[in-house]
Structures are given as C-alpha cells and as structure tokens.
Scaffold this motif. Structure first.
Motif, PDB file in Angstrom:
ATOM      1  N   PRO A   1       0.814  -1.221   0.000  1.00 27.13           N
ATOM      2  CA  PRO A   1       0.000   0.000   0.000  1.00 27.13           C
ATOM      3  C   PRO A   1       0.850   1.275   0.000  1.00 27.13           C
ATOM      4  CG  PRO A   1      -0.849  -1.576   1.597  1.00 27.13           C
ATOM      5  CD  PRO A   1       0.470  -2.121   1.097  1.00 27.13           C
TER       6      PRO A   1
ATOM      7  N   ASP B   1       2.700   5.340  -5.263  1.00 27.92           N
ATOM      8  CA  ASP B   1       2.698   6.802  -5.136  1.00 27.92           C
ATOM      9  C   ASP B   1       4.001   7.327  -4.544  1.00 27.92           C
ATOM     10  OD1 ASP B   1       0.173   7.091  -6.291  1.00 27.92           O
ATOM     11  OD2 ASP B   1      -0.820   6.743  -4.380  1.00 27.92           O
TER      12      ASP B   1
ATOM     13  N   ASP C   1       1.191   9.927 -14.837  1.00 29.11           N
ATOM     14  CA  ASP C   1       0.969   8.494 -14.707  1.00 29.11           C
ATOM     15  C   ASP C   1       1.475   7.763 -15.945  1.00 29.11           C
ATOM     16  OD1 ASP C   1      -0.101   8.534 -12.188  1.00 29.11           O
ATOM     17  OD2 ASP C   1      -2.170   8.182 -12.816  1.00 29.11           O
TER      18      ASP C   1
ATOM     19  N   THR D   1      -3.110  -0.418 -16.457  1.00 30.09           N
ATOM     20  CA  THR D   1      -2.559  -1.410 -15.528  1.00 30.09           C
ATOM     21  C   THR D   1      -2.069  -0.727 -14.260  1.00 30.09           C
ATOM     22  OG1 THR D   1      -1.958  -2.925 -17.305  1.00 30.09           O
ATOM     23  CG2 THR D   1      -0.786  -3.192 -15.213  1.00 30.09           C
TER      24      THR D   1
ATOM     25  N   GLN E   1      -3.241   1.948 -12.940  1.00 29.50           N
ATOM     26  CA  GLN E   1      -4.428   2.299 -12.152  1.00 29.50           C
ATOM     27  C   GLN E   1      -4.986   1.077 -11.427  1.00 29.50           C
ATOM     28  OE1 GLN E   1      -6.703   4.092 -15.330  1.00 29.50           O
ATOM     29  NE2 GLN E   1      -6.050   6.160 -14.749  1.00 29.50           N
ATOM     30  N   ARG E   2      -4.980  -0.074 -12.095  1.00 24.07           N
ATOM     31  CA  ARG E   2      -5.475  -1.302 -11.446  1.00 24.07           C
ATOM     32  C   ARG E   2      -4.571  -1.700 -10.279  1.00 24.07           C
ATOM     33  NH1 ARG E   2      -6.439  -2.684 -16.857  1.00 24.07           N
ATOM     34  NH2 ARG E   2      -4.599  -4.013 -16.917  1.00 24.07           N
TER      35      ARG E   2
ATOM     36  N   ARG F   1      -2.785   0.326  -8.438  1.00 23.69           N
ATOM     37  CA  ARG F   1      -3.075   1.280  -7.352  1.00 23.69           C
ATOM     38  C   ARG F   1      -4.355   0.913  -6.613  1.00 23.69           C
ATOM     39  NH1 ARG F   1      -1.644   6.311 -10.454  1.00 23.69           N
ATOM     40  NH2 ARG F   1       0.295   6.962  -9.526  1.00 23.69           N
ATOM     41  N   ALA F   2      -5.323   0.364  -7.354  1.00 26.97           N
ATOM     42  CA  ALA F   2      -6.615   0.005  -6.770  1.00 26.97           C
ATOM     43  C   ALA F   2      -6.539  -1.302  -5.970  1.00 26.97           C
ATOM     44  CB  ALA F   2      -7.667  -0.112  -7.871  1.00 26.97           C
ATOM     45  N   GLY F   3      -5.365  -1.956  -5.992  1.00 28.22           N
ATOM     46  CA  GLY F   3      -5.212  -3.165  -5.185  1.00 28.22           C
ATOM     47  C   GLY F   3      -5.385  -4.459  -5.942  1.00 28.22           C
ATOM     48  N   GLU F   4      -5.472  -4.399  -7.276  1.00 30.46           N
ATOM     49  CA  GLU F   4      -5.600  -5.630  -8.053  1.00 30.46           C
ATOM     50  C   GLU F   4      -4.307  -6.437  -7.940  1.00 30.46           C
ATOM     51  OE1 GLU F   4      -5.771  -6.463 -12.714  1.00 30.46           O
ATOM     52  OE2 GLU F   4      -7.579  -5.481 -11.955  1.00 30.46           O
TER      53      GLU F   4
ATOM     54  N   LYS G   1     -13.557 -14.036  -6.130  1.00 29.84           N
ATOM     55  CA  LYS G   1     -12.622 -13.306  -6.948  1.00 29.84           C
ATOM     56  C   LYS G   1     -12.395 -14.016  -8.280  1.00 29.84           C
ATOM     57  CE  LYS G   1      -8.431 -10.722  -5.961  1.00 29.84           C
ATOM     58  NZ  LYS G   1      -7.239 -10.635  -5.128  1.00 29.84           N
TER      59      LYS G   1
END
Length: 101
Positions: free
Chosen positions: A26, A30, A41, A54, A56-57, A59-62, A97
């Motif tokens: 986490p 950034d 980005d 990718t 962005q994904r 960063r979203a925790g994927e 999932k």
C-alpha cells in the motif's frame, strides 16, 4: 500446501483453506512516483513497464502480474519482497474473486 487452480492453498487447523495472493505494498506506487520526480501516470507507467490502465489497477489493489512486480523492482532497485506483500484470504473470497475474473 496444495494447488487450487493458479492459487496455492495451505491447510489450516480449522479445516478452512487459506488462499495466498499478493498485492503491491500500500502506498508504494505513489511514494516511488513522488521520489522519482515523474510528473504523469503515463510516464511512470512506461518507467515500470506497464500501461496506464494497468498502473491504475495496481493502485486500486488488483493482484499484480510477476511482470509488473519485476518492472517496479527493476526500475527502482528493489527486491520483489519490497514490492509485494502476501495476503491470505478465505476460500470463499478467493472463489468469488475467481468467478469475477
């Protein structure tokens, strides 16, 4: 430990299985972008060898691909363990999932 599809499962005492997955630590993306001085980005994604979607994904925790993890590690001189953390999820969460994919 046994394999369940592409996921390794470990038997735990309660009879449930712990599903291990990995995610980018986490805040790491950034922090690395800020530290690198890269402004966009798009440019940061190129630096680590992924596309902007990718990035962005991630960063979203994927869950990251090995290629993504290696790209981050190589770009910043980090070990793989410094980039990802292992997370254990209940079998039902992993099943949900897998169905969503």
């Amino acid at each position: 430990m046994e394999r369940w599809g592409d996921i390794w499962c470990m038997q735990i005492p309660s009879g449930e299985q712990a599903i291990q997955t990995a995610m980018i630590r986490p805040g790491l993306i950034d922090r690395l972008r800020l530290q690198s001085g890269v402004k966009s980005d798009e440019a940061f994604a190129r630096l680590i060898g992924v596309s902007r979607p990718t990035l962005q994904r991630l960063r979203a925790g994927e869950e990251p691909t090995l290629r993504s993890v290696i790209g981050i590690a190589t770009a910043f001189g980090l070990g793989l363990g410094e980039v990802v953390q292992v997370i254990e999820a209940a079998e039902s969460e992993a099943g949900e999932k897998a169905l969503a994919s």
